[in-house]
Scaffold this motif. Structure first.
Motif, PDB file in Angstrom:
ATOM      1  N   THR A   1      -3.370 -18.532 -36.790  1.00 42.76           N
ATOM      2  CA  THR A   1      -2.513 -19.683 -36.551  1.00 42.76           C
ATOM      3  C   THR A   1      -2.896 -20.390 -35.261  1.00 42.76           C
ATOM      4  O   THR A   1      -3.609 -19.854 -34.416  1.00 42.76           O
ATOM      5  N   ALA A   2      -2.357 -21.608 -35.109  1.00 45.15           N
ATOM      6  CA  ALA A   2      -2.670 -22.386 -33.903  1.00 45.15           C
ATOM      7  C   ALA A   2      -2.186 -21.675 -32.658  1.00 45.15           C
ATOM      8  O   ALA A   2      -2.876 -21.627 -31.638  1.00 45.15           O
ATOM      9  N   ALA A   3      -0.971 -21.111 -32.714  1.00 41.80           N
ATOM     10  CA  ALA A   3      -0.429 -20.441 -31.530  1.00 41.80           C
ATOM     11  C   ALA A   3      -1.244 -19.208 -31.171  1.00 41.80           C
ATOM     12  O   ALA A   3      -1.466 -18.917 -29.991  1.00 41.80           O
TER      13      ALA A   3
ATOM     14  N   ASP B   1       5.174 -13.353 -24.944  1.00 41.57           N
ATOM     15  CA  ASP B   1       5.802 -13.572 -26.248  1.00 41.57           C
ATOM     16  C   ASP B   1       6.149 -15.051 -26.369  1.00 41.57           C
ATOM     17  O   ASP B   1       6.825 -15.609 -25.499  1.00 41.57           O
ATOM     18  N   LEU B   2       5.690 -15.676 -27.452  1.00 36.92           N
ATOM     19  CA  LEU B   2       5.928 -17.099 -27.683  1.00 36.92           C
ATOM     20  C   LEU B   2       6.767 -17.303 -28.936  1.00 36.92           C
ATOM     21  O   LEU B   2       6.539 -16.659 -29.965  1.00 36.92           O
ATOM     22  N   ASP B   3       7.738 -18.214 -28.850  1.00 33.86           N
ATOM     23  CA  ASP B   3       8.420 -18.743 -30.029  1.00 33.86           C
ATOM     24  C   ASP B   3       7.757 -20.073 -30.354  1.00 33.86           C
ATOM     25  O   ASP B   3       7.625 -20.942 -29.471  1.00 33.86           O
ATOM     26  N   THR B   4       7.327 -20.245 -31.601  1.00 34.27           N
ATOM     27  CA  THR B   4       6.572 -21.434 -31.954  1.00 34.27           C
ATOM     28  C   THR B   4       7.270 -22.233 -33.045  1.00 34.27           C
ATOM     29  O   THR B   4       8.115 -21.717 -33.785  1.00 34.27           O
ATOM     30  N   ASP B   5       6.891 -23.484 -33.131  1.00 38.26           N
ATOM     31  CA  ASP B   5       7.451 -24.399 -34.122  1.00 38.26           C
ATOM     32  C   ASP B   5       6.551 -24.377 -35.349  1.00 38.26           C
ATOM     33  O   ASP B   5       5.532 -25.054 -35.403  1.00 38.26           O
ATOM     34  N   GLY B   6       6.923 -23.543 -36.313  1.00 45.44           N
ATOM     35  CA  GLY B   6       6.177 -23.502 -37.562  1.00 45.44           C
ATOM     36  C   GLY B   6       5.280 -22.293 -37.724  1.00 45.44           C
ATOM     37  O   GLY B   6       4.939 -21.919 -38.852  1.00 45.44           O
ATOM     38  N   ASP B   7       4.872 -21.641 -36.649  1.00 49.46           N
ATOM     39  CA  ASP B   7       3.972 -20.499 -36.745  1.00 49.46           C
ATOM     40  C   ASP B   7       4.681 -19.169 -36.524  1.00 49.46           C
ATOM     41  O   ASP B   7       4.038 -18.115 -36.515  1.00 49.46           O
ATOM     42  N   GLY B   8       5.995 -19.183 -36.318  1.00 52.40           N
ATOM     43  CA  GLY B   8       6.717 -17.951 -36.073  1.00 52.40           C
ATOM     44  C   GLY B   8       6.531 -17.467 -34.649  1.00 52.40           C
ATOM     45  O   GLY B   8       6.076 -18.194 -33.772  1.00 52.40           O
TER      46      GLY B   8
ATOM     47  N   SER C   1       8.231 -28.474 -16.880  1.00 55.17           N
ATOM     48  CA  SER C   1       7.741 -29.676 -16.216  1.00 55.17           C
ATOM     49  C   SER C   1       6.761 -30.463 -17.075  1.00 55.17           C
ATOM     50  O   SER C   1       6.427 -31.601 -16.764  1.00 55.17           O
ATOM     51  N   LYS C   2       6.281 -29.839 -18.174  1.00 47.88           N
ATOM     52  CA  LYS C   2       5.338 -30.501 -19.071  1.00 47.88           C
ATOM     53  C   LYS C   2       5.769 -30.220 -20.508  1.00 47.88           C
ATOM     54  O   LYS C   2       6.085 -29.065 -20.845  1.00 47.88           O
ATOM     55  N   ALA C   3       5.781 -31.239 -21.329  1.00 52.75           N
ATOM     56  CA  ALA C   3       6.185 -31.059 -22.718  1.00 52.75           C
ATOM     57  C   ALA C   3       5.216 -30.132 -23.433  1.00 52.75           C
ATOM     58  O   ALA C   3       3.996 -30.313 -23.366  1.00 52.75           O
ATOM     59  N   ALA C   4       5.762 -29.117 -24.121  1.00 53.02           N
ATOM     60  CA  ALA C   4       4.935 -28.154 -24.831  1.00 53.02           C
ATOM     61  C   ALA C   4       4.700 -28.604 -26.266  1.00 53.02           C
ATOM     62  O   ALA C   4       5.556 -29.233 -26.894  1.00 53.02           O
ATOM     63  N   LYS C   5       3.528 -28.276 -26.799  1.00 52.90           N
ATOM     64  CA  LYS C   5       3.193 -28.554 -28.192  1.00 52.90           C
ATOM     65  C   LYS C   5       3.235 -27.247 -28.975  1.00 52.90           C
ATOM     66  O   LYS C   5       2.554 -26.282 -28.629  1.00 52.90           O
ATOM     67  N   ARG C   6       4.071 -27.217 -29.999  1.00 51.74           N
ATOM     68  CA  ARG C   6       4.185 -26.092 -30.934  1.00 51.74           C
ATOM     69  C   ARG C   6       4.864 -24.865 -30.335  1.00 51.74           C
ATOM     70  O   ARG C   6       5.192 -23.934 -31.057  1.00 51.74           O
ATOM     71  N   VAL C   7       5.070 -24.819 -29.027  1.00 51.91           N
ATOM     72  CA  VAL C   7       5.725 -23.676 -28.397  1.00 51.91           C
ATOM     73  C   VAL C   7       7.110 -24.099 -27.934  1.00 51.91           C
ATOM     74  O   VAL C   7       7.257 -25.062 -27.179  1.00 51.91           O
ATOM     75  N   THR C   8       8.150 -23.391 -28.404  1.00 48.44           N
ATOM     76  CA  THR C   8       9.519 -23.768 -28.079  1.00 48.44           C
ATOM     77  C   THR C   8      10.135 -22.878 -27.003  1.00 48.44           C
ATOM     78  O   THR C   8      11.089 -23.288 -26.341  1.00 48.44           O
TER      79      THR C   8
ATOM     80  N   ASP D   1      -1.489 -23.167 -17.033  1.00 51.50           N
ATOM     81  CA  ASP D   1      -1.498 -24.335 -17.914  1.00 51.50           C
ATOM     82  C   ASP D   1      -2.600 -24.164 -18.956  1.00 51.50           C
ATOM     83  O   ASP D   1      -3.785 -24.234 -18.640  1.00 51.50           O
ATOM     84  N   TYR D   2      -2.203 -23.924 -20.211  1.00 48.05           N
ATOM     85  CA  TYR D   2      -3.145 -23.741 -21.310  1.00 48.05           C
ATOM     86  C   TYR D   2      -3.378 -25.029 -22.094  1.00 48.05           C
ATOM     87  O   TYR D   2      -3.973 -24.992 -23.167  1.00 48.05           O
ATOM     88  N   GLY D   3      -2.913 -26.133 -21.575  1.00 52.79           N
ATOM     89  CA  GLY D   3      -3.110 -27.407 -22.252  1.00 52.79           C
ATOM     90  C   GLY D   3      -1.937 -27.772 -23.126  1.00 52.79           C
ATOM     91  O   GLY D   3      -1.245 -28.770 -22.877  1.00 52.79           O
ATOM     92  N   ASP D   4      -1.690 -26.985 -24.180  1.00 54.97           N
ATOM     93  CA  ASP D   4      -0.580 -27.272 -25.089  1.00 54.97           C
ATOM     94  C   ASP D   4       0.751 -26.744 -24.580  1.00 54.97           C
ATOM     95  O   ASP D   4       1.811 -27.129 -25.089  1.00 54.97           O
ATOM     96  N   PHE D   5       0.716 -25.825 -23.630  1.00 52.72           N
ATOM     97  CA  PHE D   5       1.947 -25.320 -23.033  1.00 52.72           C
ATOM     98  C   PHE D   5       1.626 -24.734 -21.667  1.00 52.72           C
ATOM     99  O   PHE D   5       0.470 -24.440 -21.342  1.00 52.72           O
TER     100      PHE D   5
END
Length: 275
Positions: free
Chosen positions: A2-4, A80-87, A46-53, A252-256
């Motif tokens: 998955t992307a995450a 541990d990450l909660d993601t949007d769509g990837d679980g 401080s930065k909008a995350a992509k796919r990570v909630t 900072d990993y870029g997407d989150f």
């Protein structure tokens, strides 16, 4: 994958890129404190995350040794990450390294796993041969190669960084080898260094004993050497004390972005150099 999970795979040595920057340096450059530090991880808003909630986790960092015998560093990062769509996604990273005081030899062992997937293991040693760095790997496969010339190891990097900070230089460029993620990559790095301060405002209570030490805000961008993009693989920010302790982590990993807040700090027994 998955992307995450790909994001977590590419996180590899977030602290080898970051807290290992708080790793030992030569005796001529500074006096490093053996210590253990624990950081709580959370999603930085401080930065909008992509796919990570949401995110949580912990970093445990420990450095032992002396300026004459070299230093060992152990680090474990659980995320541990909660993601949007990837679980939900979990990442467990463990690194063990040793570097001699002259930065001529660097041993590294890295284990990185995502969820229930088989861990990615890297094991090797890098040795200075004149102006070049020779690397021998036993994992992920047996290999020997020349990583290139004019490469600095993590201890050299921090030595240069602190020297630049103390001279008032605002930037530092260096080509760094730290063994991540598979023992083959070299990173071009750009460090932005702010002015030093001893202001205790906002400093965590466990670090109150370091009031006499200057600390410098540092942001390090990592670019894969020879890559085709100007976008860094990741960016790490932290306050670096002149004795090698770090606080106020930001990964900072870029997407989150993850924030690392220091929750515990303990000085470890010093190992004096023999007379």
């Amino acid at each position: 994958m998955t992307a995450a999970s790909r994001l977590l795979r590419h996180a590899h040595l977030s602290l080898a890129g970051g807290l290992l920057l708080a790793s030992p340096i030569t005796a001529q450059a500074a006096d490093l404190i053996p210590h253990r530090a624990v950081y709580a991880l959370s999603l930085d808003g401080s930065k909008a995350a992509k796919r990570v909630t949401d995110a949580d986790g912990e970093i445990v960092y420990e450095i032992r040794g002396s300026a004459c015998a070299g230093y060992s560093v152990k680090l474990r990062q659980r995320t541990d990450l909660d993601t949007d769509g990837d679980g939900d996604m979990s990442n467990d990273l463990t690194t063990t390294t040793w570097e001699d005081a002259q930065a001529n030899t660097y041993r590294f062992r890295i284990t990185n796993s995502v969820g229930d997937d088989k861990s990615d293991d890297t094991d090797g040693v890098a040795e200075r041969k004149g102006n070049t760095l020779a690397v021998k790997l036993s994992k992920p496969d047996v290999a020997s190669f020349n990583a290139g010339s004019d490469i600095v190891l993590p201890t050299q990097h921090i030595a240069k960084m602190l020297a630049a900070a103390q001279q008032g230089d605002a930037t530092l460029e260096a080509r760094v080898f730290d063994g991540s993620p598979d023992g083959r990559k070299v990173y071009d790095t750009l460090s932005i260094i702010g002015k030093g301060t001893r202001d205790q405002n906002g400093v965590e209570a466990p670090l109150a004993g370091l009031a006499a030490h200057a600390r410098y805000p540092v942001t390090v961008s990592y670019f894969e050497h020879g890559g085709k993009t100007d976008t860094p693989d990741y960016i790490i920010s932290f306050d670096l004390y002149d004795n090698g302790v770090s606080r106020a982590l930001k990964l900072d990993y870029g997407d989150f972005v993850l924030r690392g807040t220091l929750t515990a700090y303990e000085e470890l027994p010093a190992e004096p150099c023999p007379k």
